[in-house]
Write an enzyme that holds these catalytic residues in place. Structure first.
Site, PDB file in Angstrom:
ATOM      1  N   GLY A  77       0.731  -1.054   0.195  1.00 17.48           N
ATOM      2  CA  GLY A  77      -0.028  -0.053  -0.039  1.00 17.48           C
ATOM      3  C   GLY A  77       0.743   1.294  -0.137  1.00 17.48           C
ATOM      4  O   GLY A  77       2.018   1.079  -0.514  1.00 17.48           O
ATOM      5  N   ARG A 137      -1.756   6.530  -0.220  1.00 19.48           N
ATOM      6  CA  ARG A 137      -2.410   7.613   0.703  1.00 19.48           C
ATOM      7  C   ARG A 137      -2.243   7.348   2.194  1.00 19.48           C
ATOM      8  O   ARG A 137      -1.956   6.332   2.737  1.00 19.48           O
ATOM      9  CB  ARG A 137      -3.721   7.814   0.072  1.00 19.48           C
ATOM     10  CG  ARG A 137      -4.615   6.587   0.459  1.00 19.48           C
ATOM     11  CD  ARG A 137      -6.099   6.693   0.017  1.00 19.48           C
ATOM     12  NE  ARG A 137      -6.166   6.801  -1.343  1.00 19.48           N
ATOM     13  CZ  ARG A 137      -6.161   5.782  -1.997  1.00 19.48           C
ATOM     14  NH1 ARG A 137      -6.329   4.392  -1.608  1.00 19.48           N
ATOM     15  NH2 ARG A 137      -6.503   5.632  -3.483  1.00 19.48           N
ATOM     16  N   GLY A 138      -2.799   8.322   3.064  1.00 16.63           N
ATOM     17  CA  GLY A 138      -3.189   8.105   4.472  1.00 16.63           C
ATOM     18  C   GLY A 138      -1.718   7.683   5.207  1.00 16.63           C
ATOM     19  O   GLY A 138      -0.673   8.132   4.871  1.00 16.63           O
ATOM     20  N   ILE A 139      -1.859   6.779   6.104  1.00 13.05           N
ATOM     21  CA  ILE A 139      -1.016   6.334   7.055  1.00 13.05           C
ATOM     22  C   ILE A 139       0.499   6.115   6.512  1.00 13.05           C
ATOM     23  O   ILE A 139       1.489   6.506   6.747  1.00 13.05           O
ATOM     24  CB  ILE A 139      -1.442   5.494   8.147  1.00 13.05           C
ATOM     25  CG1 ILE A 139      -2.546   5.972   8.794  1.00 13.05           C
ATOM     26  CG2 ILE A 139      -0.177   5.109   8.826  1.00 13.05           C
ATOM     27  CD1 ILE A 139      -3.284   5.252   9.784  1.00 13.05           C
ATOM     28  N   GLY A 140       0.044   5.031   5.339  1.00 14.37           N
ATOM     29  CA  GLY A 140       1.382   4.447   4.686  1.00 14.37           C
ATOM     30  C   GLY A 140       2.138   5.571   4.126  1.00 14.37           C
ATOM     31  O   GLY A 140       3.338   5.745   4.230  1.00 14.37           O
ATOM     32  N   LYS A 200      -7.392  -8.441  11.512  1.00 17.24           N
ATOM     33  CA  LYS A 200      -6.188  -7.522  12.010  1.00 17.24           C
ATOM     34  C   LYS A 200      -5.553  -8.525  13.353  1.00 17.24           C
ATOM     35  O   LYS A 200      -4.414  -8.066  12.939  1.00 17.24           O
ATOM     36  CB  LYS A 200      -6.931  -6.367  12.835  1.00 17.24           C
ATOM     37  CG  LYS A 200      -7.621  -5.373  11.958  1.00 17.24           C
ATOM     38  CD  LYS A 200      -6.589  -4.799  10.656  1.00 17.24           C
ATOM     39  CE  LYS A 200      -5.525  -4.106  11.169  1.00 17.24           C
ATOM     40  NZ  LYS A 200      -4.681  -3.178  10.035  1.00 17.24           N
ATOM     41  N   TYR A 239     -13.541  -8.665  10.773  1.00 19.38           N
ATOM     42  CA  TYR A 239     -12.375  -8.019  10.749  1.00 19.38           C
ATOM     43  C   TYR A 239     -11.390  -7.957  11.954  1.00 19.38           C
ATOM     44  O   TYR A 239     -10.218  -7.883  11.666  1.00 19.38           O
ATOM     45  CB  TYR A 239     -13.054  -6.394  10.945  1.00 19.38           C
ATOM     46  CG  TYR A 239     -11.832  -4.979  10.731  1.00 19.38           C
ATOM     47  CD1 TYR A 239     -11.060  -5.197   9.752  1.00 19.38           C
ATOM     48  CD2 TYR A 239     -11.665  -4.465  11.960  1.00 19.38           C
ATOM     49  CE1 TYR A 239     -10.235  -4.240   9.738  1.00 19.38           C
ATOM     50  CE2 TYR A 239     -10.948  -3.348  12.147  1.00 19.38           C
ATOM     51  CZ  TYR A 239      -9.962  -3.127  10.993  1.00 19.38           C
ATOM     52  OH  TYR A 239      -8.920  -2.282  10.825  1.00 19.38           O
ATOM     53  N   ASP A 261      -0.466  -6.219  -6.446  1.00 20.81           N
ATOM     54  CA  ASP A 261      -1.469  -6.734  -5.679  1.00 20.81           C
ATOM     55  C   ASP A 261      -0.839  -7.573  -4.576  1.00 20.81           C
ATOM     56  O   ASP A 261      -0.125  -8.882  -5.096  1.00 20.81           O
ATOM     57  CB  ASP A 261      -2.624  -7.602  -6.091  1.00 20.81           C
ATOM     58  CG  ASP A 261      -3.672  -7.745  -5.381  1.00 20.81           C
ATOM     59  OD1 ASP A 261      -3.629  -7.686  -3.823  1.00 20.81           O
ATOM     60  OD2 ASP A 261      -4.840  -7.973  -5.578  1.00 20.81           O
TER      61      ASP A 261
END
Length: 281
Positions: free
Chosen positions: A18, A21-24, A173, A169, A75
């Site tokens: 990943g 965007r975001g945290i990564g 996780k 979920y 992927d």
């Protein structure tokens, strides 16, 4: 805190799942400020209709921030893509120092409402992706000076209120965390650290906006930069001693001497008491 003039990640290579965007992306940009090399294995070759950023725009931002970037369209569920990402990162940058298991799918549906394909997707990306990417990189990681595996997943809290509220979920996780903590013990003989990292409050990302609580929860969250600064601290710890831990973002920063988190509020001035606690804690 570390010497501001020091750049411990200069020339280090991070292979990340990943990161468009975001945290990564925030973690990538923090490492890029040191002059790190970032290889991004992500699917977002073209813009998403609702979400900003592609693997290519992320790579451009990393370069602007001072790092080197390798955009790998692929992927993490595909074994050939994973193998190719590892080999290309090694070929481009001469090795791999850090694996960041950032890619994750979220669906908080209760068991009777969770679609089978979403269950499979969460298991494949979150659990299998973490396992396979870490495993594929391990033979190269063990040759690094200070090798780390870091997974953005929670501590294993067996309180029924978390196990039972969104079981599919939660399993996905916790599977990320179990794979990581298992590898911490398994790869100890190679000097490879493996830890998990999770925030005490929600983080203002698309996942929070679309899957958790919309704009109101976004306002009661912290920015991805707090996660990035904590990950940076983890990456710069000695791998032989700093491993097998379920780390909390704010505790990592506090141990590094950073105790004022006001600048991380998504809405400046929001008191800590009004921030929304994250799940699984």
């Amino acid at each position: 805190m570390k010497d501001a003039a020091a750049k411990p990640l200069a020339g280090k290579t991070i292979l990340m799942s990943g990161g468009s965007r975001g945290i990564g992306l925030a973690i990538a940009l923090r490492a890029a400020r040191d002059g790190a090399n970032i290889a991004l294995l992500a699917k977002t070759d073209t813009p998403h209709p609702k979400l900003e950023g592609t693997v290519h725009s992320a790579a451009d931002a990393i370069r602007v921030a001072g790092g080197n970037a390798l955009a790998l369209v692929g992927d993490v569920r595909n074994d050939d893509d994973v193998t190719e990402a590892v080999l290309k990162a090694q070929g481009e940058f001469g090795g791999i120092d850090i694996v960041l298991n950032n890619a994750s799918v979220i669906d908080l549906s209760p068991s009777l409402e969770l679609q089978a394909k979403k269950y499979d997707l969460m298991q494949d990306v979150n659990v299998r992706g973490t396992f396979m990417l870490s495993r594929a990189a391990a033979p190269i990681l063990k040759d690094a000076e200070n090798p780390h595996i870091l997974s953005l997943s929670p501590p294993l809290n067996l309180d029924p209120k978390w196990l039972g509220v969104h079981t599919g979920y939660t399993m996905a996780k916790y599977g990320m965390s179990m794979a990581t903590l298992g590898m911490a013990e398994e790869f100890k003989k190679f000097g490879i650290a493996a830890n998990t990292l999770w925030p005490a409050t929600t983080i203002a990302t698309a996942a929070v906006q679309f899957a958790l609580g919309g704009d109101e929860m976004m306002k009661a969250s912290r920015t991805p930069e707090i996660y990035a600064d904590a990950a940076y601290e983890v990456f710069t710890q000695p791998a032989t001693a700093y491993t097998g831990q379920s780390l909390i973002v704010e505790e990592v920063l506090a141990a590094a001497g950073i105790t004022d988190f006001a600048n991380y509020a998504a809405v400046p001035g929001t008191p800590d008491s009004e921030l929304h606690p994250d799940i699984f804690l």
